[in-house]
Design a protein around this motif. Structure first.
Motif, PDB file in Angstrom:
ATOM      1  N   PRO A   2     -41.201  71.640  45.988  1.00 39.20           N
ATOM      2  CA  PRO A   2     -41.389  71.054  44.651  1.00 39.20           C
ATOM      3  C   PRO A   2     -40.050  70.651  44.038  1.00 39.20           C
ATOM      4  CG  PRO A   2     -41.670  73.431  44.572  1.00 39.20           C
ATOM      5  CD  PRO A   2     -41.576  73.059  46.021  1.00 39.20           C
ATOM      6  N   LEU A   3     -40.091  69.679  43.139  1.00 30.98           N
ATOM      7  CA  LEU A   3     -38.865  69.252  42.469  1.00 30.98           C
ATOM      8  C   LEU A   3     -38.376  70.330  41.505  1.00 30.98           C
ATOM      9  CD1 LEU A   3     -36.808  67.015  41.949  1.00 30.98           C
ATOM     10  CD2 LEU A   3     -38.370  66.072  40.244  1.00 30.98           C
ATOM     11  N   GLU A   5     -39.506  74.298  39.947  1.00 31.64           N
ATOM     12  CA  GLU A   5     -40.406  75.427  40.146  1.00 31.64           C
ATOM     13  C   GLU A   5     -39.988  76.611  39.277  1.00 31.64           C
ATOM     14  OE1 GLU A   5     -42.556  77.914  43.769  1.00 31.64           O
ATOM     15  OE2 GLU A   5     -40.706  76.804  44.180  1.00 31.64           O
ATOM     16  N   GLN A  25     -45.362  74.633  39.535  1.00 29.34           N
ATOM     17  CA  GLN A  25     -44.553  73.715  40.327  1.00 29.34           C
ATOM     18  C   GLN A  25     -44.769  72.296  39.820  1.00 29.34           C
ATOM     19  OE1 GLN A  25     -45.845  74.260  44.390  1.00 29.34           O
ATOM     20  NE2 GLN A  25     -44.594  76.086  44.688  1.00 29.34           N
ATOM     21  N   LEU A  26     -43.683  71.557  39.704  1.00 35.07           N
ATOM     22  CA  LEU A  26     -43.729  70.144  39.339  1.00 35.07           C
ATOM     23  C   LEU A  26     -43.270  69.345  40.548  1.00 35.07           C
ATOM     24  CD1 LEU A  26     -44.121  67.994  37.046  1.00 35.07           C
ATOM     25  CD2 LEU A  26     -41.681  68.267  36.567  1.00 35.07           C
ATOM     26  N   GLU A  27     -44.150  68.472  41.024  1.00 34.59           N
ATOM     27  CA  GLU A  27     -43.843  67.687  42.208  1.00 34.59           C
ATOM     28  C   GLU A  27     -43.117  66.391  41.835  1.00 34.59           C
ATOM     29  OE1 GLU A  27     -44.423  69.044  45.057  1.00 34.59           O
ATOM     30  OE2 GLU A  27     -45.699  70.698  44.361  1.00 34.59           O
ATOM     31  N   GLU A  28     -42.561  65.725  42.820  1.00 34.55           N
ATOM     32  CA  GLU A  28     -41.889  64.448  42.597  1.00 34.55           C
ATOM     33  C   GLU A  28     -42.877  63.403  42.088  1.00 34.55           C
ATOM     34  OE1 GLU A  28     -39.681  63.055  45.900  1.00 34.55           O
ATOM     35  OE2 GLU A  28     -38.306  64.765  45.956  1.00 34.55           O
ATOM     36  N   GLN A  30     -44.607  63.233  39.478  1.00 35.47           N
ATOM     37  CA  GLN A  30     -45.833  63.781  38.889  1.00 35.47           C
ATOM     38  C   GLN A  30     -45.718  63.842  37.375  1.00 35.47           C
ATOM     39  OE1 GLN A  30     -46.655  68.017  39.661  1.00 35.47           O
ATOM     40  NE2 GLN A  30     -48.790  67.493  40.063  1.00 35.47           N
ATOM     41  N   GLU A  63     -34.921  71.367  42.719  1.00 37.34           N
ATOM     42  CA  GLU A  63     -34.682  70.958  44.107  1.00 37.34           C
ATOM     43  C   GLU A  63     -34.261  72.143  44.973  1.00 37.34           C
ATOM     44  OE1 GLU A  63     -33.466  66.337  43.989  1.00 37.34           O
ATOM     45  OE2 GLU A  63     -31.892  67.685  43.274  1.00 37.34           O
ATOM     46  N   SER A 204     -40.113  62.761  37.475  1.00 32.24           N
ATOM     47  CA  SER A 204     -41.245  63.633  37.163  1.00 32.24           C
ATOM     48  C   SER A 204     -41.222  63.973  35.685  1.00 32.24           C
ATOM     49  CB  SER A 204     -41.175  64.905  38.005  1.00 32.24           C
ATOM     50  OG  SER A 204     -41.190  64.585  39.382  1.00 32.24           O
ATOM     51  N   ARG A 221     -51.988  66.811  36.362  1.00 34.13           N
ATOM     52  CA  ARG A 221     -52.244  68.250  36.456  1.00 34.13           C
ATOM     53  C   ARG A 221     -51.902  68.894  35.126  1.00 34.13           C
ATOM     54  NH1 ARG A 221     -53.734  71.087  40.542  1.00 34.13           N
ATOM     55  NH2 ARG A 221     -53.374  73.338  40.702  1.00 34.13           N
TER      56      ARG A 221
END
Length: 253
Positions: A2-3, A5, A25-28, A30, A63, A204, A221
């Protein structure tokens, strides 16, 4: 990976535990929403992510690398920028300079070049102005570049604050109630702008917002906080029908 967390994140102020065991968690690329009743701990999460507060437990990784213990300005330079519930613009300078000022640390010319106004100084200043105007154009503010920030209507001041946050070239953008005080037309325009900047700048976005139609319409999300703990996480439809979320907002068992 995840980018961004948060792992078992918590903070206590004296005997008051404001957050406990917060994980997300924050994803790329998103867009994720952080929602919950007033006092649930949402802005506290933002203050931890930007290291305004230091957690008493848990970790935060950007990261894959911990940012715990860093200075707030180092977190910004590392890739996390934010806006605030209460607009914090430099209201007596121009709209353009509000955006330019966020780029100062990115300038590479020397102090001597700045004092003597050497070609390297003018080259970077022109590039900075062009980029600032480009960011203003995302929010249709380019024609107001020379206006003082205080003269902008409320909705445009909100947009200017987001443009200034983008000027720091973040990987993660934290928006604290970006639609607060906006009318329906402004809110709709903001939704389009947020989706545009996610796609155009490949960043993100984590946002706090009380306007549920805004949140449900833009977030891929949602994470729901209540009394400092996460009570639900999922898609907009999953959150909309979650009994714990309904009880937190409306009361009930």
């Amino acid at each position: 990976m995840p980018l961004l967390e948060a792992k078992h994140l918590g903070i206590a102020f004296g005997g008051l535990r404001a957050l406990e065991d917060v994980n997300f968690q924050l994803e790329e690329n998103q867009i994720m929403g952080l929602i919950g009743p007033n006092g649930a701990g949402k802005t506290t999460v933002f203050n931890l992510l930007t290291q305004v507060y230091q957690p008493t437990e848990g970790t935060i990784e950007l990261e894959g690398k911990s940012i715990i213990g860093k200075k707030t300005y180092d977190v910004t330079r590392g890739g996390i920028a934010r806006t605030f519930q209460n607009i914090r613009l430099f209201k007596d300078i121009s709209v353009l300079d509000n955006v330019r000022i966020a780029m100062n640390y990115q300038m590479k010319y020397s102090a001597l070049a700045g004092i003597l106004r050497l070609p390297s100084y003018w080259k970077e200043e022109r590039a900075m102005t062009e980029r600032a105007m480009d960011l203003l154009s995302v929010f249709n503010l380019q024609d107001l570049a020379e206006s003082k920030a205080r003269n902008l209507p409320y909705g445009q001041q909100r947009k200017l604050e987001i443009a200034r946050a983008l000027a720091a070239s973040p990987k993660v953008l934290l928006l604290d109630e970006p639609a607060a005080g906006m009318n329906p037309t402004e809110t709709h325009e903001l939704m389009e702008s947020i989706q545009l900047i996610r796609d155009r700048f490949s960043i993100s976005i984590l946002l706090i917002e009380h306007d549920m139609s805004f949140v449900m319409g833009i977030c891929q999300r949602l994470v729901v906080l209540d009394y400092g703990r996460i009570i639900a996480e999922g898609s907009a439809e999953e959150i909309r029908t979650n009994p714990k979320v309904i009880a937190a907002y409306l009361g009930g068992e």
